[in-house]
Design a protein around this motif. Structure first.
Motif, PDB file in Angstrom:
ATOM      1  N   SER A 182       0.816  -1.211   0.000  1.00 13.22           N
ATOM      2  CA  SER A 182       0.000   0.000   0.000  1.00 13.22           C
ATOM      3  C   SER A 182       0.855   1.269   0.000  1.00 13.22           C
ATOM      4  O   SER A 182       0.351   2.366  -0.250  1.00 13.22           O
ATOM      5  N   SER A 183       2.141   1.125   0.284  1.00 14.86           N
ATOM      6  CA  SER A 183       3.049   2.276   0.295  1.00 14.86           C
ATOM      7  C   SER A 183       3.698   2.514  -1.058  1.00 14.86           C
ATOM      8  O   SER A 183       4.508   3.429  -1.199  1.00 14.86           O
ATOM      9  N   VAL A 184       3.356   1.691  -2.044  1.00 14.12           N
ATOM     10  CA  VAL A 184       4.013   1.761  -3.352  1.00 14.12           C
ATOM     11  C   VAL A 184       3.124   2.465  -4.370  1.00 14.12           C
ATOM     12  O   VAL A 184       1.926   2.169  -4.476  1.00 14.12           O
ATOM     13  N   VAL A 185       3.708   3.391  -5.130  1.00 13.13           N
ATOM     14  CA  VAL A 185       2.989   4.034  -6.222  1.00 13.13           C
ATOM     15  C   VAL A 185       3.485   3.444  -7.536  1.00 13.13           C
ATOM     16  O   VAL A 185       4.697   3.323  -7.754  1.00 13.13           O
ATOM     17  N   PRO A 186       2.589   3.029  -8.443  1.00  9.25           N
ATOM     18  CA  PRO A 186       3.039   2.470  -9.719  1.00  9.25           C
ATOM     19  C   PRO A 186       3.652   3.543 -10.606  1.00  9.25           C
ATOM     20  O   PRO A 186       3.310   4.724 -10.513  1.00  9.25           O
ATOM     21  N   PRO A 227       7.307  13.392  -5.595  1.00  8.30           N
ATOM     22  CA  PRO A 227       6.522  12.804  -6.676  1.00  8.30           C
ATOM     23  C   PRO A 227       5.557  13.758  -7.370  1.00  8.30           C
ATOM     24  O   PRO A 227       4.911  14.591  -6.736  1.00  8.30           O
ATOM     25  N   LEU A 228       5.461  13.595  -8.684  1.00 10.01           N
ATOM     26  CA  LEU A 228       4.399  14.168  -9.504  1.00 10.01           C
ATOM     27  C   LEU A 228       3.553  12.988  -9.969  1.00 10.01           C
ATOM     28  O   LEU A 228       4.057  12.086 -10.652  1.00 10.01           O
ATOM     29  N   VAL A 229       2.279  12.988  -9.586  1.00  6.26           N
ATOM     30  CA  VAL A 229       1.408  11.832  -9.832  1.00  6.26           C
ATOM     31  C   VAL A 229       0.242  12.233 -10.712  1.00  6.26           C
ATOM     32  O   VAL A 229      -0.387  13.282 -10.502  1.00  6.26           O
ATOM     33  N   ALA A 230      -0.037  11.439 -11.732  1.00  2.20           N
ATOM     34  CA  ALA A 230      -1.165  11.663 -12.632  1.00  2.20           C
ATOM     35  C   ALA A 230      -1.835  10.329 -12.927  1.00  2.20           C
ATOM     36  O   ALA A 230      -1.148   9.323 -13.139  1.00  2.20           O
ATOM     37  N   ARG A 231      -3.151  10.309 -12.906  1.00  2.46           N
ATOM     38  CA  ARG A 231      -3.918   9.075 -13.141  1.00  2.46           C
ATOM     39  C   ARG A 231      -3.467   7.951 -12.209  1.00  2.46           C
ATOM     40  O   ARG A 231      -3.437   6.780 -12.585  1.00  2.46           O
ATOM     41  N   GLY A 232      -3.087   8.311 -11.004  1.00  6.88           N
ATOM     42  CA  GLY A 232      -2.698   7.326 -10.018  1.00  6.88           C
ATOM     43  C   GLY A 232      -1.317   6.730 -10.218  1.00  6.88           C
ATOM     44  O   GLY A 232      -0.955   5.761  -9.530  1.00  6.88           O
ATOM     45  N   LYS A 233      -0.526   7.318 -11.108  1.00  9.83           N
ATOM     46  CA  LYS A 233       0.807   6.779 -11.386  1.00  9.83           C
ATOM     47  C   LYS A 233       1.874   7.870 -11.251  1.00  9.83           C
ATOM     48  O   LYS A 233       1.607   9.057 -11.462  1.00  9.83           O
ATOM     49  N   LEU A 234       3.073   7.431 -10.921  1.00  4.42           N
ATOM     50  CA  LEU A 234       4.201   8.349 -10.823  1.00  4.42           C
ATOM     51  C   LEU A 234       4.683   8.691 -12.228  1.00  4.42           C
ATOM     52  O   LEU A 234       5.109   7.813 -12.984  1.00  4.42           O
ATOM     53  N   VAL A 235       4.625   9.972 -12.574  1.00  2.00           N
ATOM     54  CA  VAL A 235       5.079  10.404 -13.892  1.00  2.00           C
ATOM     55  C   VAL A 235       6.353  11.228 -13.830  1.00  2.00           C
ATOM     56  O   VAL A 235       7.082  11.344 -14.823  1.00  2.00           O
ATOM     57  N   GLY A 236       6.645  11.833 -12.653  1.00  3.82           N
ATOM     58  CA  GLY A 236       7.826  12.670 -12.579  1.00  3.82           C
ATOM     59  C   GLY A 236       8.340  12.845 -11.172  1.00  3.82           C
ATOM     60  O   GLY A 236       7.659  12.537 -10.191  1.00  3.82           O
ATOM     61  N   LEU A 237       9.576  13.333 -11.096  1.00  9.06           N
ATOM     62  CA  LEU A 237      10.212  13.704  -9.837  1.00  9.06           C
ATOM     63  C   LEU A 237      10.616  15.170  -9.934  1.00  9.06           C
ATOM     64  O   LEU A 237      11.174  15.601 -10.945  1.00  9.06           O
ATOM     65  N   VAL A 238      10.344  15.935  -8.895  1.00  9.77           N
ATOM     66  CA  VAL A 238      10.691  17.354  -8.896  1.00  9.77           C
ATOM     67  C   VAL A 238      12.183  17.513  -9.181  1.00  9.77           C
ATOM     68  O   VAL A 238      13.021  16.926  -8.500  1.00  9.77           O
ATOM     69  N   SER A 239      12.505  18.305 -10.210  1.00  9.48           N
ATOM     70  CA  SER A 239      13.899  18.438 -10.609  1.00  9.48           C
ATOM     71  C   SER A 239      14.385  19.884 -10.590  1.00  9.48           C
ATOM     72  O   SER A 239      15.272  20.232  -9.832  1.00  9.48           O
ATOM     73  N   TRP A 240      13.790  20.764 -11.427  1.00  3.05           N
ATOM     74  CA  TRP A 240      14.295  22.128 -11.502  1.00  3.05           C
ATOM     75  C   TRP A 240      13.237  23.086 -12.041  1.00  3.05           C
ATOM     76  O   TRP A 240      12.144  22.682 -12.407  1.00  3.05           O
TER      77      TRP A 240
END
Length: 293
Positions: A165-169, A252-265
């Motif tokens: 439950s702690s994991v994001v796809p 995390p940047l999350v869209a549609r319940g999935k990880l799409v990005g990591l904060v970078s710059w």
């Protein structure tokens, strides 16, 4: 100027030797003296100390995959030693931004940080809720380019397993979550105003995935940095007002319940025409590999 969204001075770093502290101070002073004058929010970001702009408080227990990176030895006990964010992508695997683990941020090589941890389920960093898990090993993307920010990802192997439950796809290549206009949410504990007002509690901001063409116009490769559609994704609002900021790096940047990005710059925090730039997860999945228990 291209500015990474890591945190260096909002928490008190506790160096191992006074000499290290003096060297860091001298470096900061020299950098400040040599830097050209910059106005507005971009100037506030020059020392990369940038929770979420235009956001709202969320229950960390509802988002256990949004984690804080912590080292009390390097950043002090205030706010649990948080200095960056991360995301849990497997029972024993978390990811963050590669630049969070550089000597520039940590003050020492990452191998010298003996108390590196991820904190999950702790909404208020001044408390002791949730769980702290030691990081057993670190893999920084060997193709990470600190000059361009391409490939800004590092993989953290955890010392113990977390529940599923702690994991994001993760969103793979071609996933509809990357389409322009898709609603997305960014999470973090960083600066909430762009003026060094760091949040003790987990916050989130609703943004939208932006077209690559818009991001390329915002960051065409001048002193503000260059957007690379193959390895990056950007998100925000056309009018600005919602964004990641200093202290949110690796979050995390999350869209549609999935990880799409990591904060970078990015440049500024929530500025019109300056969306946040994130590591595109589909572009670094070969680095992350298949998370295992």
């Amino acid at each position: 100027m291209r500015l990474m969204r890591c945190e260096r001075t909002s928490a008190v770093r506790v160096p191992e030797r006074w000499a290290a502290m003096l060297a860091a101070l001298v470096t900061a002073l020299v950098g400040a003296l040599l830097a050209p004058p910059v106005q507005g929010a971009a100037a506030q970001e020059r020392d990369p100390d940038r929770a979420v702009i235009g956001g709202y408080a969320v229950n960390a227990g509802d988002h256990p995959w949004a984690v804080a990176l912590s080292s009390r030895a390097r950043f002090g006990s205030e706010r649990s030693g948080q200095f960056c964010g991360g995301a849990v992508v497997g029972p024993r695997t978390a990811v963050t931004a590669a630049h969070c683990l550089t000597r520039e941020v940590l003050g020492v090589d990452v191998g010298q940080v003996r108390d590196l941890r991820i904190i999950t389920g702790r909404g208020d960093l001044t408390g002791n809720a949730g769980k702290e898990v030691a990081v057993r090993s670190v893999k920084v993307n060997p193709d990470f380019d600190a000059r361009t920010n391409k490939g800004d990802v590092a993989v953290l192997r955890l010392a113990e397993s977390l529940p599923s439950s702690s994991v994001v796809p993760m969103a793979g290549k071609g996933d509809p979550a990357y389409r322009s206009g898709t609603p997305a949410t960014v999470y973090g504990w960083g600066d909430t105003t762009g003026r060094g007002n760091y949040s003790n509690t987990l916050r989130a901001a609703r943004v939208g995935i932006m077209a690559d063409s818009s991001c390329e116009r915002a960051y065409p490769g001048t002193s503000n940095g260059k957007y690379d559609a193959a390895t990056m994704v950007c998100a925000g609002l056309e009018a600005g007002g919602r964004d990641a900021c200093q202290g949110d790096s690796g979050g995390p940047l999350v869209a549609r319940g999935k990880l799409v990005g990591l904060v970078s710059w990015g440049v500024g925090c929530g500025e019109r025409g300056r969306p946040g730039v994130y590591t595109r997860i589909s572009a670094v999945q070969s680095v992350i590999g298949t998370p295992r228990a």
